[in-house]
Scaffold this motif. Structure first.
Motif, PDB file in Angstrom:
ATOM      1  N   ASP A 204      -6.660 100.085  83.990  1.00 47.88           N
ATOM      2  CA  ASP A 204      -6.638 101.423  84.816  1.00 47.88           C
ATOM      3  C   ASP A 204      -7.714 102.397  84.478  1.00 47.88           C
ATOM      4  OD1 ASP A 204      -5.751 103.036  86.843  1.00 47.88           O
ATOM      5  OD2 ASP A 204      -4.177 103.955  85.574  1.00 47.88           O
ATOM      6  N   ALA A 276      -4.624  99.641  95.191  1.00 48.60           N
ATOM      7  CA  ALA A 276      -3.466  99.280  93.985  1.00 48.60           C
ATOM      8  C   ALA A 276      -2.133  99.980  94.226  1.00 48.60           C
ATOM      9  CB  ALA A 276      -4.461  99.607  92.765  1.00 48.60           C
ATOM     10  N   GLN A 277      -2.621 101.484  94.870  1.00 48.12           N
ATOM     11  CA  GLN A 277      -1.250 102.203  94.868  1.00 48.12           C
ATOM     12  C   GLN A 277      -0.546 101.711  96.094  1.00 48.12           C
ATOM     13  OE1 GLN A 277      -2.374 106.281  93.808  1.00 48.12           O
ATOM     14  NE2 GLN A 277      -0.972 107.079  95.648  1.00 48.12           N
ATOM     15  N   LEU A 279      -0.201  98.613  96.886  1.00 45.14           N
ATOM     16  CA  LEU A 279       0.432  97.239  96.325  1.00 45.14           C
ATOM     17  C   LEU A 279       1.583  97.933  95.350  1.00 45.14           C
ATOM     18  CD1 LEU A 279      -2.776  95.044  95.198  1.00 45.14           C
ATOM     19  CD2 LEU A 279      -1.023  94.476  96.976  1.00 45.14           C
ATOM     20  N   GLY A 280       1.447  98.799  94.471  1.00 43.20           N
ATOM     21  CA  GLY A 280       2.562  99.271  93.692  1.00 43.20           C
ATOM     22  C   GLY A 280       3.874  99.862  94.292  1.00 43.20           C
ATOM     23  N   ILE A 285       5.264  97.144  91.593  1.00 43.96           N
ATOM     24  CA  ILE A 285       4.407  96.366  90.484  1.00 43.96           C
ATOM     25  C   ILE A 285       4.119  97.596  89.905  1.00 43.96           C
ATOM     26  CG2 ILE A 285       4.261  93.859  91.533  1.00 43.96           C
ATOM     27  CD1 ILE A 285       1.411  94.837  91.673  1.00 43.96           C
ATOM     28  N   HIS A 287       1.579 100.156  88.210  1.00 44.59           N
ATOM     29  CA  HIS A 287       0.193 100.533  88.514  1.00 44.59           C
ATOM     30  C   HIS A 287      -1.058  99.865  87.889  1.00 44.59           C
ATOM     31  CE1 HIS A 287      -2.836 103.187  90.339  1.00 44.59           C
ATOM     32  NE2 HIS A 287      -3.254 103.465  89.056  1.00 44.59           N
ATOM     33  N   ALA A 290      -1.572  96.500  89.110  1.00 45.19           N
ATOM     34  CA  ALA A 290      -1.899  96.455  90.575  1.00 45.19           C
ATOM     35  C   ALA A 290      -3.506  96.775  90.494  1.00 45.19           C
ATOM     36  CB  ALA A 290      -1.206  97.616  91.357  1.00 45.19           C
ATOM     37  N   ILE A 293      -5.204  93.629  89.657  1.00 48.18           N
ATOM     38  CA  ILE A 293      -5.409  92.838  90.875  1.00 48.18           C
ATOM     39  C   ILE A 293      -6.485  93.248  92.003  1.00 48.18           C
ATOM     40  CG2 ILE A 293      -4.090  91.803  92.684  1.00 48.18           C
ATOM     41  CD1 ILE A 293      -1.708  91.722  90.649  1.00 48.18           C
ATOM     42  N   ALA A 294      -6.438  94.430  92.177  1.00 50.01           N
ATOM     43  CA  ALA A 294      -7.060  95.055  93.499  1.00 50.01           C
ATOM     44  C   ALA A 294      -8.565  95.276  93.077  1.00 50.01           C
ATOM     45  CB  ALA A 294      -6.440  96.226  94.068  1.00 50.01           C
ATOM     46  N   LEU A 348      -1.507  88.270  93.570  1.00 48.20           N
ATOM     47  CA  LEU A 348      -0.121  88.707  93.574  1.00 48.20           C
ATOM     48  C   LEU A 348       0.396  87.911  94.581  1.00 48.20           C
ATOM     49  CD1 LEU A 348       2.125  90.580  92.879  1.00 48.20           C
ATOM     50  CD2 LEU A 348       1.399  92.108  94.755  1.00 48.20           C
ATOM     51  N   LEU A 362       1.223  98.085 103.953  1.00 49.47           N
ATOM     52  CA  LEU A 362      -0.089  97.989 102.955  1.00 49.47           C
ATOM     53  C   LEU A 362      -1.020  98.893 103.648  1.00 49.47           C
ATOM     54  CD1 LEU A 362       0.017  94.464 101.427  1.00 49.47           C
ATOM     55  CD2 LEU A 362       0.591  96.504 100.134  1.00 49.47           C
TER      56      LEU A 362
END
Length: 396
Positions: A204, A276-277, A279-280, A285, A287, A290, A293-294, A348, A362
């Motif tokens: 992050d 990411a936000q 996906l979380g 999941i 942060h 996420a 991943i993103a 994911l 999403l």
């Protein structure tokens, strides 16, 4: 053309091993009654909370614990904190924990002074107001990731909002009033953190720093801070995982998180954090995971249009090549290799119980909850772009 920019750091940063022992001394300047915000589940952190309360009581302060925060704090929690603060005539809010705890502490401090509810100040609310004042807040991070200890942002989870009210919405309260008065950064508080937590938090911090350089609002200060952040993470993340008690590696990551927050506080973030936000929120999941991943997928999408800043980041990290294009590519290669080395996922798997329209959810979340991130991305971001990028990180 010369760029016009601004940079402001109103938070006093006090950094160093053992700094937690001085918490009472620093807090006492604001008054005698402190609201101490922390995790509901304190497993593994009991000693940290005991040390903090001991320091405050040695300074003859009255401590009122508010240990109710979970990994993804809901906005309604802020009301409870405000009520406890006012009931006990507190004069300072102390957040002791990871990003979620610090975000709640900052929101409580703000809502003590500002009339309204958290949604009134959330960036997902088209008519939102900026937070301009707050009760004094001292932010004491126990993870090295979000940099929330120095930012004017507080991310909370809202229910019943947005285009899909049956799905959680993670949105940010914004405004200069959210800056903590003091960031007390003690690397010893992160000693022994599990490998998965250490890796996700560092991912992050690293992605925040990089996005600060790619933002349309990037400035020379943020770029230098971001470059040093990347160097510190590349240098010390693997060592912190292999040797969890190495205070020097932990200090590097703690400094990286603080610098990362300082960098993006003035620039904002870009499409990686929008992905990411979302996906979380939709898949519940963490942060940091996420972002891991993103983030790389978003950076590859931006690689061609952001060659120069990515190459400059590579140069600051001593990653050199014959051309800027090669240097930018090598920098992203190193990031992806680091994430693999520390066990971070790059995909994911969509859970079996996911709603059939999860892609729509999403995309709408990214557009509604992180509008600034989409706007600050240096290329056009629309629904088609977001849908394509989400498809790249998801396994059905």
């Amino acid at each position: 053309m010369l760029q016009t920019w601004s940079f402001h750091l109103p938070t006093l940063v006090r950094f160093g091993p053992g700094m937690i022992r001085k918490l009472g001394e620093f807090a006492q300047e604001f008054g005698w009654n402190a609201l101490l915000v922390g995790y509901k589940d304190q497993k593994g952190m009991e000693n940290v909370y005991q040390r903090a309360q001991r320091s405050l009581r040695q300074a003859r302060m009255h401590v009122f614990p508010f240990f109710e925060v979970g990994p993804e704090p809901v906005a309604d929690l802020v009301f409870q904190g405000v009520e406890l603060y006012k009931k006990n005539r507190c004069e300072v809010v102390i957040g002791l924990g990871g990003g979620s705890v610090l975000d709640v502490a900052k929101a409580v401090g703000a809502l003590v002074k500002m009339e309204g509810e958290p949604w009134d100040f959330a960036n997902a609310n088209e008519g939102h107001r900026r937070i301009t004042e707050s009760a004094p807040v001292i932010a004491v991070p126990t993870t090295a990731g979000t940099g929330s200890e120095v930012t004017a942002i507080s991310v909370l989870t809202f229910h019943g909002k947005g285009s899909f009210p049956d799905s959680p919405l993670k949105a940010a309260l914004v405004g200069e009033g959210l800056h903590p008065k003091i960031a007390l950064v003690d690397p010893e508080l992160t000693l022994g953190k599990p490998a998965n937590v250490t890796a996700a938090c560092a991912a992050d911090a690293l992605l925040q720093a990089i996005e600060a350089c790619l933002s349309r609002m990037a400035n020379p200060f943020s770029t230098v801070l971001a470059g040093h952040t990347a160097c510190l993470v590349f240098r010390s993340l693997k060592k912190a995982i292999d040797e969890p008690q190495d205070v020097h590696a932990r200090a590097d990551l703690a400094l990286a998180a603080c610098m990362s927050g300082t960098a993006y506080d003035t620039t904002g973030l870009t499409i990686g954090h929008a992905l990411a936000q979302a996906l979380g929120a939709v898949f519940n999941i963490s942060h940091g995971v996420a972002v891991a991943i993103a983030g790389p997928v978003a950076l590859r999408f931006l690689q061609q249009s952001c060659t120069q800043p990515l190459a400059e980041l590579g140069r600051q990290c001593h990653i050199l090549a014959e051309t800027p294009e090669q240097q930018a590519a090598l920098f992203l290669d190193r990031l992806e290799n680091l994430f693999r080395d520390v066990g971070l996922p790059d995909k994911l798997t969509v859970p079996p119980d996911a709603p059939g329209n999860y892609l729509d959810r999403l995309v709408r979340h990214a557009l509604e909850a992180t509008p600034e991130a989409c706007t600050l991305t240096p290329v056009k971001v629309d629904e088609n772009v977001l849908r394509e990028l989400f498809q790249k990180v998801l396994i059905k």
